[in-house]
Design a protein around this motif. Structure first.
Motif, PDB file in Angstrom:
ATOM      1  N   HIS A   1       0.847  -1.198   0.000  1.00 16.93           N
ATOM      2  CA  HIS A   1       0.000   0.000   0.000  1.00 16.93           C
ATOM      3  C   HIS A   1       0.875   1.239   0.000  1.00 16.93           C
ATOM      4  CE1 HIS A   1      -3.230   2.759   1.180  1.00 16.93           C
ATOM      5  NE2 HIS A   1      -4.081   1.794   0.837  1.00 16.93           N
ATOM      6  N   GLY A   2       1.938   1.228   0.812  1.00 20.67           N
ATOM      7  CA  GLY A   2       2.851   2.363   0.868  1.00 20.67           C
ATOM      8  C   GLY A   2       3.715   2.502  -0.368  1.00 20.67           C
ATOM      9  N   ALA A   3       4.007   1.376  -1.039  1.00 22.43           N
ATOM     10  CA  ALA A   3       4.879   1.419  -2.221  1.00 22.43           C
ATOM     11  C   ALA A   3       4.211   2.116  -3.394  1.00 22.43           C
ATOM     12  CB  ALA A   3       5.283   0.005  -2.621  1.00 22.43           C
ATOM     13  N   VAL A   4       2.865   2.157  -3.411  1.00 24.12           N
ATOM     14  CA  VAL A   4       2.159   2.773  -4.536  1.00 24.12           C
ATOM     15  C   VAL A   4       2.559   4.236  -4.713  1.00 24.12           C
ATOM     16  CG1 VAL A   4      -0.126   3.471  -5.368  1.00 24.12           C
ATOM     17  CG2 VAL A   4       0.207   1.180  -4.420  1.00 24.12           C
ATOM     18  N   GLY A   5       2.894   4.920  -3.644  1.00 27.48           N
ATOM     19  CA  GLY A   5       3.211   6.330  -3.750  1.00 27.48           C
ATOM     20  C   GLY A   5       4.695   6.669  -3.804  1.00 27.48           C
TER      21      GLY A   5
ATOM     22  N   TYR B   1      -3.616   1.435 -11.467  1.00 26.54           N
ATOM     23  CA  TYR B   1      -2.586   2.159 -10.728  1.00 26.54           C
ATOM     24  C   TYR B   1      -3.218   3.096  -9.711  1.00 26.54           C
ATOM     25  CZ  TYR B   1       0.737   0.432 -14.189  1.00 26.54           C
ATOM     26  OH  TYR B   1       1.520  -0.382 -14.974  1.00 26.54           O
ATOM     27  N   GLY B   2      -2.373   3.665  -8.857  1.00 24.18           N
ATOM     28  CA  GLY B   2      -2.812   4.688  -7.927  1.00 24.18           C
ATOM     29  C   GLY B   2      -3.952   4.234  -7.033  1.00 24.18           C
ATOM     30  N   ALA B   3      -5.016   5.045  -6.962  1.00 25.62           N
ATOM     31  CA  ALA B   3      -6.147   4.742  -6.084  1.00 25.62           C
ATOM     32  C   ALA B   3      -6.788   3.400  -6.431  1.00 25.62           C
ATOM     33  CB  ALA B   3      -7.176   5.860  -6.169  1.00 25.62           C
ATOM     34  N   ASP B   4      -6.837   3.072  -7.726  1.00 30.11           N
ATOM     35  CA  ASP B   4      -7.423   1.789  -8.123  1.00 30.11           C
ATOM     36  C   ASP B   4      -6.568   0.615  -7.631  1.00 30.11           C
ATOM     37  OD1 ASP B   4      -9.599   2.956  -9.390  1.00 30.11           O
ATOM     38  OD2 ASP B   4      -8.551   3.126 -11.310  1.00 30.11           O
ATOM     39  N   ALA B   5      -5.246   0.790  -7.672  1.00 31.59           N
ATOM     40  CA  ALA B   5      -4.359  -0.249  -7.134  1.00 31.59           C
ATOM     41  C   ALA B   5      -4.550  -0.374  -5.627  1.00 31.59           C
ATOM     42  CB  ALA B   5      -2.909   0.075  -7.467  1.00 31.59           C
ATOM     43  N   HIS B   6      -4.693   0.762  -4.936  1.00 35.62           N
ATOM     44  CA  HIS B   6      -4.976   0.729  -3.498  1.00 35.62           C
ATOM     45  C   HIS B   6      -6.244  -0.066  -3.213  1.00 35.62           C
ATOM     46  CE1 HIS B   6      -2.435   4.468  -2.263  1.00 35.62           C
ATOM     47  NE2 HIS B   6      -1.800   3.342  -1.988  1.00 35.62           N
ATOM     48  N   ASN B   7      -7.261   0.107  -4.032  1.00 26.49           N
ATOM     49  CA  ASN B   7      -8.528  -0.601  -3.822  1.00 26.49           C
ATOM     50  C   ASN B   7      -8.353  -2.114  -3.928  1.00 26.49           C
ATOM     51  OD1 ASN B   7      -9.932   1.790  -3.432  1.00 26.49           O
ATOM     52  ND2 ASN B   7     -10.571   1.961  -5.586  1.00 26.49           N
ATOM     53  N   VAL B   8      -7.551  -2.557  -4.902  1.00 24.93           N
ATOM     54  CA  VAL B   8      -7.312  -3.998  -5.055  1.00 24.93           C
ATOM     55  C   VAL B   8      -6.548  -4.540  -3.847  1.00 24.93           C
ATOM     56  CG1 VAL B   8      -6.240  -5.775  -6.485  1.00 24.93           C
ATOM     57  CG2 VAL B   8      -7.332  -3.808  -7.577  1.00 24.93           C
ATOM     58  N   ILE B   9      -5.524  -3.793  -3.405  1.00 26.09           N
ATOM     59  CA  ILE B   9      -4.745  -4.208  -2.228  1.00 26.09           C
ATOM     60  C   ILE B   9      -5.637  -4.253  -0.992  1.00 26.09           C
ATOM     61  CG2 ILE B   9      -2.830  -3.587  -0.706  1.00 26.09           C
ATOM     62  CD1 ILE B   9      -1.503  -2.260  -3.195  1.00 26.09           C
ATOM     63  N   ASN B  10      -6.482  -3.237  -0.837  1.00 22.11           N
ATOM     64  CA  ASN B  10      -7.379  -3.195   0.323  1.00 22.11           C
ATOM     65  C   ASN B  10      -8.363  -4.361   0.325  1.00 22.11           C
ATOM     66  OD1 ASN B  10      -6.160  -0.863   1.242  1.00 22.11           O
ATOM     67  ND2 ASN B  10      -7.674   0.512   0.290  1.00 22.11           N
ATOM     68  N   ALA B  11      -8.844  -4.747  -0.852  1.00 21.43           N
ATOM     69  CA  ALA B  11      -9.771  -5.880  -0.938  1.00 21.43           C
ATOM     70  C   ALA B  11      -9.084  -7.169  -0.499  1.00 21.43           C
ATOM     71  CB  ALA B  11     -10.300  -6.009  -2.365  1.00 21.43           C
ATOM     72  N   ALA B  12      -7.822  -7.344  -0.918  1.00 17.44           N
ATOM     73  CA  ALA B  12      -7.064  -8.531  -0.496  1.00 17.44           C
ATOM     74  C   ALA B  12      -6.838  -8.503   1.009  1.00 17.44           C
ATOM     75  CB  ALA B  12      -5.735  -8.584  -1.238  1.00 17.44           C
ATOM     76  N   ARG B  13      -6.602  -7.314   1.541  1.00 22.08           N
ATOM     77  CA  ARG B  13      -6.385  -7.161   2.989  1.00 22.08           C
ATOM     78  C   ARG B  13      -7.676  -7.505   3.759  1.00 22.08           C
ATOM     79  NH1 ARG B  13      -6.845  -7.134   7.402  1.00 22.08           N
ATOM     80  NH2 ARG B  13      -5.981  -5.873   9.096  1.00 22.08           N
ATOM     81  N   ARG B  14      -8.825  -7.026   3.298  1.00 26.52           N
ATOM     82  CA  ARG B  14     -10.084  -7.296   3.979  1.00 26.52           C
ATOM     83  C   ARG B  14     -10.428  -8.785   3.973  1.00 26.52           C
ATOM     84  NH1 ARG B  14     -11.614  -2.588   1.205  1.00 26.52           N
ATOM     85  NH2 ARG B  14     -12.680  -3.832  -0.395  1.00 26.52           N
ATOM     86  N   ALA B  15     -10.026  -9.469   2.904  1.00 31.49           N
ATOM     87  CA  ALA B  15     -10.323 -10.899   2.797  1.00 31.49           C
ATOM     88  C   ALA B  15      -9.621 -11.712   3.890  1.00 31.49           C
ATOM     89  CB  ALA B  15      -9.909 -11.422   1.424  1.00 31.49           C
ATOM     90  N   LEU B  16      -8.583 -11.146   4.479  1.00 30.22           N
ATOM     91  CA  LEU B  16      -7.847 -11.833   5.532  1.00 30.22           C
ATOM     92  C   LEU B  16      -8.469 -11.628   6.903  1.00 30.22           C
ATOM     93  CD1 LEU B  16      -4.242 -11.041   4.289  1.00 30.22           C
ATOM     94  CD2 LEU B  16      -5.312 -13.299   4.353  1.00 30.22           C
ATOM     95  N   GLY B  17      -9.475 -10.752   6.992  1.00 24.30           N
ATOM     96  CA  GLY B  17     -10.146 -10.518   8.259  1.00 24.30           C
ATOM     97  C   GLY B  17      -9.371  -9.556   9.140  1.00 24.30           C
TER      98      GLY B  17
END
Length: 283
Positions: free
Chosen positions: A197-201, A265-281
């Motif tokens: 998430h931090g690497a995106v920026g 990229y950018g915000a859209d990439a953050h959204n994909v990363i966040n979805a993977a993170r949420r799937a882990l609970g």
């Protein structure tokens, strides 16, 4: 099979054949040489046709039985050229993963632009120490190689210093599957996703994620890195392929460009990363 590798192996085979046909004591047949070395005649044929890679011991025996033991050094130099294109894990990992990581560090020092594709796990240049340790440990088990995960992690982290070098640029593509693969314990993957998430920026990093639902023009095959425009390193289950031939490098560049068309990229990439993170609970 890598064309660079096969061409080098065929050149070595032709040199072996020349040695047999021009033996000082008179031309040897393949059957005669096989009898002298204790090999099957088919092995002699495979070596000379470039269908089998000789060992250093094979080369010494071949040269000796052809009456030209002094030719072994030249032939072993050709063997090193063969192995510069295909580097079997069994040989590379004989001393553990650290030596492999050090070789990659040397390649990184000589390039300024990097293009990477990784479909199956988080790419090494962005791995956290715990994630990298899990990957090294599991691959040591697979390859039955010495376990030196901590030393390998230190070497990998040394390479990551390049992320803060303003003269270098990393253009990285990953498939969403790489963000979800549990190649490590879930808490380790959670921390790894936070790192992504931090690497995106980052100024030196362009991180693109290809969503699982994205339309793909080509299949998401094995991972690779392109160093500048001169070299590609591909990891397979049995070996690393080091590719230098211009036409082949261009193929990988086209592959990378084609995959990039499906990335976000950018915000859209953050959204994909966040979805993977949420799937882990929750943590």
């Amino acid at each position: 099979m890598n064309a660079d590798y096969q061409q080098a192996r065929q050149a070595l085979g032709l040199r072996l054949r020349d040695l047999r046909l021009n033996a000082p004591g008179g031309r040897l047949t393949g059957l005669q040489l096989a009898a002298r070395t204790g090999w099957a005649q088919s092995k002699v044929s495979r070596l000379e046709r470039g269908n089998q890679t000789p060992t250093a011991e094979d080369i010494e025996a071949f040269a000796k039985e052809c009456g030209r033991p002094e030719a072994a050094d030249e032939l072993k130099a050709m063997l090193r050229d063969v192995e510069s294109h295909v580097r079997p894990w069994g040989r590379q990992l004989a001393r553990g993963h650290r030596a492999v990581q050090n070789a990659h560090n040397a390649e990184h020092a000589n390039a300024a632009l990097f293009r990477g594709w990784q479909p199956a796990m988080v790419t090494g240049i962005l791995q956290t120490p715990d994630y990298a340790r899990a990957v090294f440990t599991r691959n040591s088990e697979l390859q039955r190689s010495p376990r030196d995960a901590d030393a390998a992690v230190r070497s990998r982290l040394k390479r990551q210093e390049a992320l803060y070098d303003s003269t270098k640029r990393f253009h990285i593509l990953m498939w969403e599957a790489a963000l979800r693969a549990l190649v490590c314990p879930p808490p380790v993957l959670i921390s790894q996703l936070d790192r992504l998430h931090g690497a995106v920026g980052m100024d030196t990093v362009e991180l693109g994620i290809i969503p699982l639902a994205a339309s793909l023009k080509i299949q998401p095959a094995t991972g690779f890195w392109v160093y500048g425009d001169q070299r590609v390193i591909v990891e397979t289950w049995h070996a690393e392929l080091w590719i230098d031939e211009t036409a082949n490098v261009r193929t990988y560049l086209r592959t990378w460009d084609t995959l990039r068309e499906s990335a976000v990229y950018g915000a859209d990439a953050h959204n994909v990363i966040n979805a993977a993170r949420r799937a882990l609970g929750p943590r």
